[in-house]
Every structure is written in C-alpha cells, then in structure tokens.
Scaffold this active site. Structure first.
Site, short mmCIF file in Angstrom:
data_model
loop_
_atom_site.label_atom_id
_atom_site.label_comp_id
_atom_site.label_asym_id
_atom_site.label_seq_id
_atom_site.Cartn_x
_atom_site.Cartn_y
_atom_site.Cartn_z
N GLY A 108 0.53 -0.95 0.22
CA GLY A 108 -0.41 -0.17 0.07
C GLY A 108 0.65 1.84 -0.01
N SER A 135 -2.78 -3.45 -4.75
CA SER A 135 -2.98 -3.41 -3.43
C SER A 135 -4.64 -2.86 -2.54
CB SER A 135 -1.75 -2.49 -2.79
OG SER A 135 -2.57 -2.00 -1.16
N GLN A 157 -6.07 -7.51 -4.37
CA GLN A 157 -5.85 -8.36 -3.06
C GLN A 157 -6.71 -6.79 -2.64
OE1 GLN A 157 -3.86 -5.65 -0.60
NE2 GLN A 157 -5.47 -6.51 0.71
N TYR A 159 -8.88 -5.81 1.02
CA TYR A 159 -9.30 -6.25 2.26
C TYR A 159 -10.67 -6.06 2.37
CZ TYR A 159 -4.59 -4.82 3.66
OH TYR A 159 -3.17 -5.34 4.04
N THR A 185 -6.33 -10.93 1.86
CA THR A 185 -5.10 -10.83 3.10
C THR A 185 -6.02 -10.80 4.54
OG1 THR A 185 -3.82 -9.35 2.03
CG2 THR A 185 -3.74 -9.14 4.24
N LYS A 301 -4.05 -14.79 1.86
CA LYS A 301 -2.71 -14.42 2.17
C LYS A 301 -2.62 -14.34 3.88
CE LYS A 301 0.59 -10.85 1.85
NZ LYS A 301 0.67 -9.96 1.97
N SER A 323 2.24 -16.23 4.64
CA SER A 323 3.16 -14.69 4.84
C SER A 323 2.79 -13.88 6.70
CB SER A 323 2.42 -13.29 4.53
OG SER A 323 2.95 -12.24 4.25
N HIS A 325 3.11 -10.45 6.91
CA HIS A 325 3.10 -9.44 6.27
C HIS A 325 4.45 -8.61 6.77
CE1 HIS A 325 -0.83 -6.70 5.41
NE2 HIS A 325 0.07 -5.64 5.97
N ARG A 328 4.89 -6.78 10.22
CA ARG A 328 4.53 -5.81 10.48
C ARG A 328 2.76 -6.01 11.32
NH1 ARG A 328 5.77 -1.62 6.86
NH2 ARG A 328 3.41 -0.78 6.83
N SER A 357 7.29 -12.14 3.32
CA SER A 357 8.13 -11.88 4.54
C SER A 357 9.70 -12.42 4.62
CB SER A 357 7.46 -12.67 5.71
OG SER A 357 6.25 -11.86 5.35
N GLY A 358 10.16 -11.29 4.48
CA GLY A 358 12.00 -11.55 4.49
C GLY A 358 12.59 -12.52 3.56
N VAL A 359 11.81 -12.33 2.23
CA VAL A 359 12.80 -12.68 0.79
C VAL A 359 13.51 -11.79 0.08
CG1 VAL A 359 12.55 -13.54 -1.47
CG2 VAL A 359 10.85 -14.39 -0.08
N ARG A 380 9.49 -5.79 0.28
CA ARG A 380 9.68 -4.12 0.36
C ARG A 380 10.90 -4.13 -0.80
NH1 ARG A 380 8.74 -6.05 6.20
NH2 ARG A 380 8.04 -4.53 7.57
C1 LIG Z 1 5.02 -1.03 3.17
C2 LIG Z 1 4.24 -1.89 3.65
C3 LIG Z 1 2.40 -1.86 2.71
C4 LIG Z 1 2.19 -2.96 3.16
N1 LIG Z 1 0.65 -2.76 2.22
C5 LIG Z 1 0.25 -4.68 1.90
C6 LIG Z 1 -1.12 -4.41 1.58
O1 LIG Z 1 -1.77 -3.25 1.36
N2 LIG Z 1 -1.98 -5.44 1.59
C7 LIG Z 1 -0.82 -6.48 1.06
O2 LIG Z 1 -1.83 -7.42 1.41
N3 LIG Z 1 0.16 -6.66 2.11
C8 LIG Z 1 0.50 -5.53 2.21
N4 LIG Z 1 2.02 -5.70 3.23
C9 LIG Z 1 2.38 -6.84 3.57
C10 LIG Z 1 3.74 -7.58 1.64
O3 LIG Z 1 2.05 -8.05 1.11
C11 LIG Z 1 4.75 -8.48 2.20
O4 LIG Z 1 3.09 -9.80 2.79
C12 LIG Z 1 5.37 -8.43 3.08
O5 LIG Z 1 6.35 -6.81 2.74
C13 LIG Z 1 6.28 -9.16 3.00
O6 LIG Z 1 7.58 -8.87 3.74
P1 LIG Z 1 9.29 -8.40 3.01
O7 LIG Z 1 8.86 -7.37 2.56
O8 LIG Z 1 9.82 -8.25 4.78
O9 LIG Z 1 9.16 -9.12 2.57
C14 LIG Z 1 2.54 -4.09 2.92
C15 LIG Z 1 4.18 -4.21 3.69
C16 LIG Z 1 4.52 -3.33 3.39
C17 LIG Z 1 5.81 -3.07 3.65
#
Ligand SMILES: Cc1cc2nc3c(=O)[nH]c(=O)nc-3n(C[C@H](O)[C@H](O)[C@H](O)COP(=O)(O)O)c2cc1C
Length: 429
Positions: A108, A135, A157, A159, A185, A301, A323, A325, A328, A357-359, A380
């Site tokens: 997002g 997103s 995706q 919500y 998600t 997700k 995942s 997230h 977060r 997550s963490g890739v 990220r």
């Molecule tokens: C800044 C940010 C915004 C995100 N926004 C969403 C989102 O809008 N919807 C969602 O399903 N996941 C969101 N995520 C989670 C990502 O889809 C994903 O699961 C996550 O970034 C994976 O972890 P990594 O970036 O550390 O590899 C967001 C993650 C970040 C870092």
C-alpha cells in the site's frame, strides 16, 4: 561457434554481463545490487515518515528478524557435474506460465516511495512478466495500473471492509480490469502495533494517502456523498501541522487540489474509510460470500498454521500465501520459512502454496522453493527500488533477484524448478 556458445545464457549471466560491460563504460547500476545498500539509497530518497512506514514492523520487530533467521538457518547443498547449461526458471500458476517464480506483493501507499507509485511498478512488472498484486491500499486505482500492464499478469488484493457492497464492487472492478486472481489478506483485520509509526504519530491513510481504490469506487464515493450532510467531528485546534495535513489530503484526493480544499468530501472520505476498512469479525463462514461472487482463483494471504491451510482448501480456496505481512502485524510471530514445511505437508500439492516475508535475494527464492513453495512474493526490496530509481529501479531489483535465483539454481545443480527439492537444502542449527 560451438553448440555450447549458442545456448541462451539465461537471465543470470545476461544480467551479470549487462552490469559488468556497462562498468567498462563507467556506467554503474541505477540502484544498488546489495540489499543493504539498496535500502540505504531508498532511505535517502524518502521522508522520515515514509521510510518508517515501509521499513517498520510490529512491536520490537522480532518477527522481521525471525523471518531472516529462518532463511539463514537453511543451507543450500550444491550438487556437481549435472550439465546446467540450460536452465528453466519458469513455473505454471493458475493456468498461466510465468517466466520466474516471483510475484510482486501487494504494497500500500507506494506514493510514499515515488510519485509514479503503483503505475511505475505496474510498468516494470509488465516488462519483466512478473505478476503484480494490486494493493487494496494503493495510491493509484487498479484500472490505471491494469491499463499500464496490458496483457501482463496482475492480481488484486482485497481487504474485507465492513461493507459487503464495497467488497463486491472492488471484486467486480478487479474482474473487469483483467486481474487473474483475488488475494484476500486475512492478517490485517486490525492494524498491528507499529512502533516506528506510533513514535512519529504518522498514519498515511489519515492524510488521504493509499485510498485510491476507495476514492475511485462508485460504491464508496456514493456512501461518502450520502454522509455529507452529517456534521464532521471538530478538527480541534488549527495548527500548522493540521493545515499541512489538509493540504496533503486535498492533493491526494482525485480532482483539483483547490476544489478539494473547499469540499467536505475529502475529509468525509477519510472518515468513511476509517469507519469501514477493518473487519475484525471476519470468519471462515464469510468466505462463501466471496466464493459465490467470483470465478477467479481466490488466494488466502496470511496463513501460518497447517490447520488454517486445510480449512482454506475445505472452503474452496484456490491457493494460500504463507505470510506474516513482513512482520508488520504480530510481533514474535512464527517465521514464514518455519511455518512453510508443515503447511506444505498438509496441503500435499492440492493447491499452490506461496510464501513471502523476508525474501531478499535469489538464494532466498531458491530456499523457499526447496521447502515446497510454488512461488515467492517480493515485498520491501521492490519498494526500495521504486524509491531509489522509479520504474527502472523496480525493474533492476526484479532482474537482480531473478538473475541470482537463476545462477543459484544452476550452481546448485538444478536445471528446472522441479529439481529444486528438499535434497538441495539442509537445516543448520
Ligand atoms: C509498506 C508496506 C505496505 C504493505 N501493504 C500491504 C497491503 O496493502 N496489502 C497486503 O496484503 N499486504 C501489504 N503488505 C505486506 C506485503 O504484501 C508482504 O506480505 C510483505 O511486504 C512481505 O514482507 P517483506 O517485504 O519483508 O519481504 C505491505 C508491506 C509493506 C512493507
């Protein structure tokens, strides 16, 4: 020319030579190749609030460290003398052949990283043939991104808000703009306790950022207009910061900024979003509503427990993303690479199991596939690419991860994704 020389070099060697040959001309990669330098470079291009929002995790950010530690505990065991001159990195997912096992995670508020935001990512993803997951909290409407992608694969995706009408409307828009899957998600029915954002008292949505899917939606905007006669809550003392936030809000809303400054609609839209976006009551029974309304594959997700993976199959879902997230949501959560093997075991090939997550690298992609993931989501790293180099920056990040994956695959003795199995990995510690 020998037969050997005629073989396609593959993305790994192509990318390496692209970089090295440019170096001879004094041209360096647009964005740093190493993850740490990439993040550092992105940080320099972002405000403190924007960087905190992207980089931060929940609580003490232990989940983020665990995600990395779980990758690092798995060690690849390369095999030799297997003729890896031809390598095929492609996979089949929901009936489509994809050139790599990579997807771009839904992220997002991408305009925190670059003004071209989601559209820049969409163009980069389309060029590389990597599916982009739009997103629900995007900075640009899905239709704009879909138009930028043409026939290239894109997913949406969702919500699940408190308004089922909005859910329906978003899903039908996703279908109309050619999305080939809906990712629901599950792990964000409430926002996690994100300390970096809390310390800066900063949430982009309250400034109208990341609401483009809402403000472009006829159901949402009709609901907002229906509330315009109601009194908005008092704004409190007018401070310079509050005026700045109003200015930002008016700029983020569709239409001319000055008109938005005068209109009640912008503030009413943010209020409507805050009131409706989160639905903590969501439960397994609700999935039938979505299942009945779309023929697209539905991917859940945020799955971390084997029993939830089984429930997903029982409720007619077509795939899952393991995942957390990106750490977060729940601090001290299980790492995705630790949750993956148990989930793969119970799913037993019935539906695709994706992981994020963490890739951070191609070697991580290899390790996730070796543990049984069908494909892997990049999060990220591509946001840092966007911040540091816009559309080209995203492309380079994707190509770098893909290139390293291709080389890792070959150097480990695998010619195809099918050959990346549990034998190629051992657990250290
Ligand atoms: C800044 C940010 C915004 C995100 N926004 C969403 C989102 O809008 N919807 C969602 O399903 N996941 C969101 N995520 C989670 C990502 O889809 C994903 O699961 C996550 O970034 C994976 O972890 P990594 O970036 O550390 O590899 C967001 C993650 C970040 C870092």
């Amino acid at each position: 020319m020998s037969d050997e020389q005629r073989l396609p070099p593959g993305i790994g060697r192509t990318r390496q030579f692209e970089v090295y040959v440019s170096g001879v001309r004094g041209v360096y990669p647009r964005v740093p190749v190493s993850y740490e330098h990439l993040e550092h470079s992105a940080r320099g291009a972002m405000s403190a609030e924007a960087f905190a929002y992207v980089a931060g995790g929940a609580g003490r950010e232990e989940t983020m460290s665990s995600n990395r530690a779980a990758f690092e505990r798995r060690r690849i065991v390369p095999r030799m003398l297997r003729d890896v001159s031809r390598r095929d990195t492609s996979i089949e997912l929901f009936g489509a052949r994809l050139p790599s096992p990579l997807l771009l995670c839904p992220i997002g508020v991408l305009d925190l990283a670059h003004r071209d935001a989601d559209v820049a990512v969409a163009r980069a993803a389309a060029t590389e043939g990597v599916p982009m997951v739009f997103s629900n909290q995007a900075s640009r409407p899905m239709e704009e991104c879909a138009a930028a992608m043409g026939d290239a694969p894109h997913w949406f995706q969702l919500y699940w808000s408190t308004s089922n009408e909005l859910v329906e409307s978003l899903v039908s828009r996703a279908e109309r703009c050619g999305c080939s899957a809906i990712v629901l998600t599950l792990d964000t029915t409430m926002l996690g306790w994100r300390v970096r954002d809390l310390d800066l008292a900063s949430l982009p949505f309250l400034r109208g950022r990341g609401l483009a899917q809402y403000t472009s939606d006829p159901t949402f905007t009709a609901a907002v207009r229906a509330t315009l006669d109601e009194d908005l809550p008092p704004t409190g003392r007018v401070t310079l910061a509050a005026l700045g936030a109003l200015w930002e809000l008016a700029g983020a809303y569709p239409g001319p900024r000055l008109g938005n400054l005068r209109s009640k609609e912008t503030r009413a839209a943010v209020r409507r979003f805050v009131e409706t976006y989160s639905r903590p009551s969501l439960s397994w029974d609700d999935l039938a509503f979505l299942r009945e309304r779309t023929r697209l594959p539905i991917v859940l997700k945020g799955i971390l427990h084997p029993a939830d993976a089984v429930a997903a199959i029982e409720h007619g879902m077509d795939g899952i993303v393991v995942s957390n997230h990106g750490g977060r949501q729940v601090d001290g959560s299980v790492a995705t690479m630790d949750a993956l093997p148990g989930i793969v075991e119970v799913v037993a090939g019935r539906i695709p199991v994706l992981l994020d997550s963490g890739v951070r690298s191609g070697a991580d992609v290899f390790r996730a596939l070796a543990l049984g993931a069908t494909a892997v989501g990049l999060g990220r790293p591509y946001v840092w690419g966007l911040a540091a180099g816009g559309e080209e920056g995203v492309r380079e990040v994707v190509r770098n991860v893909w290139a390293e994956f291709d080389l890792t695959m070959g150097l480990a003795g695998c010619r195809s994704i099918e050959e990346i199995d549990g034998d190629t990995l051992e657990r250290a510690g």
